[in-house]
Design a protein around this motif. Structure first.
Motif, mmCIF file in Angstrom:
data_model
loop_
_atom_site.group_PDB
_atom_site.id
_atom_site.type_symbol
_atom_site.label_atom_id
_atom_site.label_comp_id
_atom_site.label_asym_id
_atom_site.label_seq_id
_atom_site.Cartn_x
_atom_site.Cartn_y
_atom_site.Cartn_z
ATOM 1 N N ASP A 135 0.830 -1.206 0.000
ATOM 2 C CA ASP A 135 0.000 0.000 0.000
ATOM 3 C C ASP A 135 0.868 1.261 0.000
ATOM 4 O O ASP A 135 0.507 2.282 0.586
ATOM 5 N N HIS A 318 6.165 3.518 6.527
ATOM 6 C CA HIS A 318 6.431 2.385 7.397
ATOM 7 C C HIS A 318 7.891 1.976 7.203
ATOM 8 O O HIS A 318 8.193 0.833 6.872
ATOM 9 N N ARG A 343 5.221 -3.621 6.556
ATOM 10 C CA ARG A 343 3.807 -3.243 6.568
ATOM 11 C C ARG A 343 2.942 -4.430 6.173
ATOM 12 O O ARG A 343 3.082 -4.965 5.083
ATOM 13 N N ASN A 383 4.593 -2.890 11.684
ATOM 14 C CA ASN A 383 3.229 -2.391 11.551
ATOM 15 C C ASN A 383 2.304 -3.447 10.941
ATOM 16 O O ASN A 383 2.583 -3.975 9.850
ATOM 17 N N GLU A 384 1.228 -3.724 11.644
ATOM 18 C CA GLU A 384 0.163 -4.618 11.154
ATOM 19 C C GLU A 384 0.680 -5.939 10.601
ATOM 20 O O GLU A 384 0.187 -6.444 9.593
ATOM 21 N N TYR A 436 -10.214 2.088 11.808
ATOM 22 C CA TYR A 436 -10.840 2.820 10.693
ATOM 23 C C TYR A 436 -12.366 2.865 10.800
ATOM 24 O O TYR A 436 -13.073 2.482 9.870
ATOM 25 N N TYR A 440 -13.850 1.723 6.897
ATOM 26 C CA TYR A 440 -14.020 0.308 6.545
ATOM 27 C C TYR A 440 -15.262 -0.278 7.224
ATOM 28 O O TYR A 440 -15.795 -1.278 6.782
ATOM 29 N N GLU A 470 -3.390 4.997 13.677
ATOM 30 C CA GLU A 470 -3.963 5.257 12.347
ATOM 31 C C GLU A 470 -5.470 5.356 12.471
ATOM 32 O O GLU A 470 -6.103 4.573 13.188
ATOM 33 N N TRP A 515 -4.206 8.896 9.514
ATOM 34 C CA TRP A 515 -3.805 8.252 8.259
ATOM 35 C C TRP A 515 -4.497 8.984 7.133
ATOM 36 O O TRP A 515 -5.691 8.854 6.991
ATOM 37 N N LYS A 539 -6.026 8.540 1.257
ATOM 38 C CA LYS A 539 -6.465 9.023 2.577
ATOM 39 C C LYS A 539 -5.681 10.239 3.046
ATOM 40 O O LYS A 539 -5.769 10.634 4.206
HETATM 41 C C1 ADA Z 1 -3.298 0.133 7.424
HETATM 42 C C2 ADA Z 1 -1.840 0.315 7.095
HETATM 43 C C3 ADA Z 1 -1.582 1.513 6.218
HETATM 44 C C4 ADA Z 1 -2.677 1.699 5.173
HETATM 45 C C5 ADA Z 1 -4.026 1.821 5.845
HETATM 46 C C6 ADA Z 1 -5.215 1.943 4.891
HETATM 47 O O1 ADA Z 1 -3.686 0.423 8.656
HETATM 48 O O2 ADA Z 1 -1.021 0.362 8.223
HETATM 49 O O3 ADA Z 1 -0.337 1.336 5.603
HETATM 50 O O4 ADA Z 1 -2.660 0.624 4.315
HETATM 51 O O5 ADA Z 1 -4.269 0.658 6.588
HETATM 52 O O6 ADA Z 1 -5.259 2.909 4.137
HETATM 53 O O7 ADA Z 1 -6.074 1.071 4.911
#
Ligand code: ADA
Length: 565
Positions: A135, A318, A343, A383-384, A436, A440, A470, A515, A539
């Motif tokens: 991403d 990241h 990431r 991260n994640e 989110y 989401y 985030e 984010w 975003k």
């Molecule tokens: C995650 C991730 C980010 C980005 C974000 C998103 O939390 O850590 O890199 O991908 O989601 O926009 O969904």
């Protein structure tokens, strides 16, 4: 420009910024027969019309003039993502990872013309556990500065500076790493000066042939001024190397440091003993036409835009960032959460045979290279990734231990999206949630946050401060809609407004990181990557050219006016 201050007054250093010869390599070809292009260094090859989406290998070549015979040290601040370095056709070094620096040594270089070449690879192959379709975009090229230095038989490789505050007075652990590149023991004297006013004498030391040795100790700096985001006072720490008894130094290294202490106490984040709330942004190194190779003016623009919105913190999502960006954060007073490069890597990727080594290298290089920046107040990792997996947990444990072993002076955390399943919350110093709501999932942020907090407290996170690392929503720049539907600027502004309202009012929350700061390019792909309109993560509160979306006003409303402490 390599840094925002001169690192040497004695050691000769030439920056190799400029146009380099460039040639892509065809499949199976290892060396170009000719160079048809020239490319800027630093720069991404995607900036050239023939290479807008090129993923592959290429060779950069530079003819260099060596004015005085001797030993060269060549430092690359970042090559994306794998570099093989050749001097006069001979291989002299290799490095993986776009986001950390490395150096190569060339002994016995004769005066005159020479050739420096770098074979660069940005493909997603089995040799790369961390650079994968993602991403954000893995650009190609020599994306950060390069410098050539002349060194003697011994030189200063690195400086370490770890300040601490005791009853209002500053002391610091100061270390100087010396390297002897000759084939006999070398005895040297090491002295330093901090801010031109505090002399430090490390005495005489013998460095064995071909080895490195630290000199160092704990020193008091009575009356030194503290560094904080409101008052970012910096000091130059100048270390010099002498032949025993000689009044003239033969090598030097200058670092820029600040007196700043970070502590966690009673669920608060304390900087120099004062509670601080991190009003932050996540930021990728990415800008419309220049990709990840932002020139200083654009880095400064980003910092100024974030400060103008009232932010006081940035997360280098990241991966470790360009040192000039960190220098700007030091100068302008922006707290930094710097994190290693990873990431969203699932357990299969984490079990990749190179994952452990590539993470370990990245962690080590990040801390060795960036440890002196006072702006960095948090280290982040993985991260994640799969923090909900029994096989993933020991990998988290190892990386927390590695980072703490190298630097016990900053809290360490890991941003999680493993809601109600994470099994690593006991490991970090701070709980960091990526959430989110309203994007989401169509839910108000408050209730899910409270549920998640309760669960986290019962699952290893009790008593720890929280960062919402985030949250946010996508909006296409210029898409304004009275219906306020998803992807409109209005809806993004509404979501960020509500999230900030909720998260900034929670007593256990010590920071919020939106984010994200700016839209960024992502890898073109299938599956979830197809949900990235324009092949961008949209975003950003500003777009990829830093044009403000409506969300900027929502951020200002909270970050400029709201002091949750
Ligand atoms: C995650 C991730 C980010 C980005 C974000 C998103 O939390 O850590 O890199 O991908 O989601 O926009 O969904």
């Amino acid at each position: 420009m390599l840094r925002l201050f001169e690192q040497h007054a004695i050691r000769p250093q030439t920056e190799l910024e400029g146009m380099w010869d460039f040639q892509p390599l065809a499949e199976g070809e290892d060396w170009p027969s000719d160079y048809a292009y020239s490319m800027p260094v630093p720069g991404c090859w995607e900036q050239h019309p023939d290479f807008l989406t090129y993923r592959g290998r290429a060779v950069y070549r530079k003819k260099i003039k060596v004015r005085q015979a001797g030993r060269l040290r060549i430092e690359f601040k970042g090559v994306s993502h794998t570099a093989e370095v050749f001097f006069d056709g001979q291989p002299i070094g290799k490095h993986y990872n776009a986001y950390t620096a490395f150096s190569v040594l060339v002994p016995d270089v004769a005066e005159g013309a020479h050739e420096l070449a770098v074979r660069v690879d940005n493909r997603f192959t089995e040799d790369s556990a961390l650079h994968v379709p993602n991403d954000y975009y893995t650009y190609g090229g020599i994306v950060r500065p390069v410098a050539m230095e002349t060194i003697g038989e011994a030189y200063i490789e690195r400086i370490r500076f770890m300040p601490s505050l005791n009853n209002g007075e500053w002391t610091a652990e100061v270390g100087v790493l010396l390297r002897n590149v000759s084939n006999q023991t070398k005895t040297v004297q090491v002295r330093a000066t901090l801010g031109g006013e505090y002399p430090i004498d490390f005495g005489e030391t013998a460095v064995p042939a071909g080895e490195a040795a630290w000199v160092g100790g704990s020193f008091a700096f009575s009356g030194a001024a503290a560094w904080s985001s409101e008052s970012p006072r910096l000091y130059e720490l100048e270390a010099r190397l002498y032949e025993p008894g000689s009044p003239e130094p033969f090598d030097d290294l200058i670092e820029r440091v600040g007196f700043r202490e970070v502590r966690l106490e009673n669920r608060k984040l304390l900087v120099n003993g004062n509670p601080v709330f991190l009003k932050g942004f996540n930021r990728h190194e990415d800008f419309g036409v220049v990709g990840c190779a932002l020139p200083l003016a654009l880095m400064a623009k980003d910092v100024d835009l974030m400060l103008d919105m009232g932010a006081n913190a940035v997360r280098t999502s990241h991966y470790p960032n360009d040192e000039r960006f960190l220098d700007l954060c030091d100068e302008k007073g922006l707290y930094v959460w710097e994190e290693n490069h990873a990431r969203g890597l699932g357990i299969d990727r984490m079990k990749h045979p190179l994952f452990e080594k590539q993470c370990e290298d990245c962690n080590r290089e990040m801390i060795e290279q960036h440890g002196c920046h006072p702006s960095i107040v948090i280290w982040g990792l993985l991260n994640e990734c799969d923090s909900d997996n029994a096989e993933g947990r020991p990998m988290y444990e190892k990386q927390f231990a590695q980072i703490r072993g190298m630097d016990g002076s900053r809290p360490v955390t890991s941003a999680t999206c493993k809601h109600f399943t994470d099994i690593c919350l006991d490991l970090g110093d701070i709980i960091s949630f990526n959430l989110y709501p309203q994007w989401y999932e169509d839910v108000d942020p408050e209730e899910p946050y409270l549920k998640e907090l309760k669960w986290a407290e019962e699952s290893g996170g009790a008593g720890k401060p929280v960062i919402v690392s985030e949250f946010g929503a996508a909006a296409l720049y210029g898409f304004r809609e009275p219906t306020r539907v998803k992807w409109s600027e209005e809806r993004q502004a509404d979501i960020i407004d509500r999230c900030l309202e909720v998260y900034m009012s929670r007593p256990e929350v010590v920071g919020t990181f939106i984010w994200q700061f700016a839209d960024c390019r992502v890898t073109e792909g299938s599956g979830w990557l197809l949900s990235r309109a324009r092949t961008r993560n949209n975003k950003g509160v500003v777009d990829d050219f830093r044009r403000p979306k409506m969300a900027v006003e929502a951020v200002k409303k909270h970050y400029r006016n709201n002091s949750p402490l």
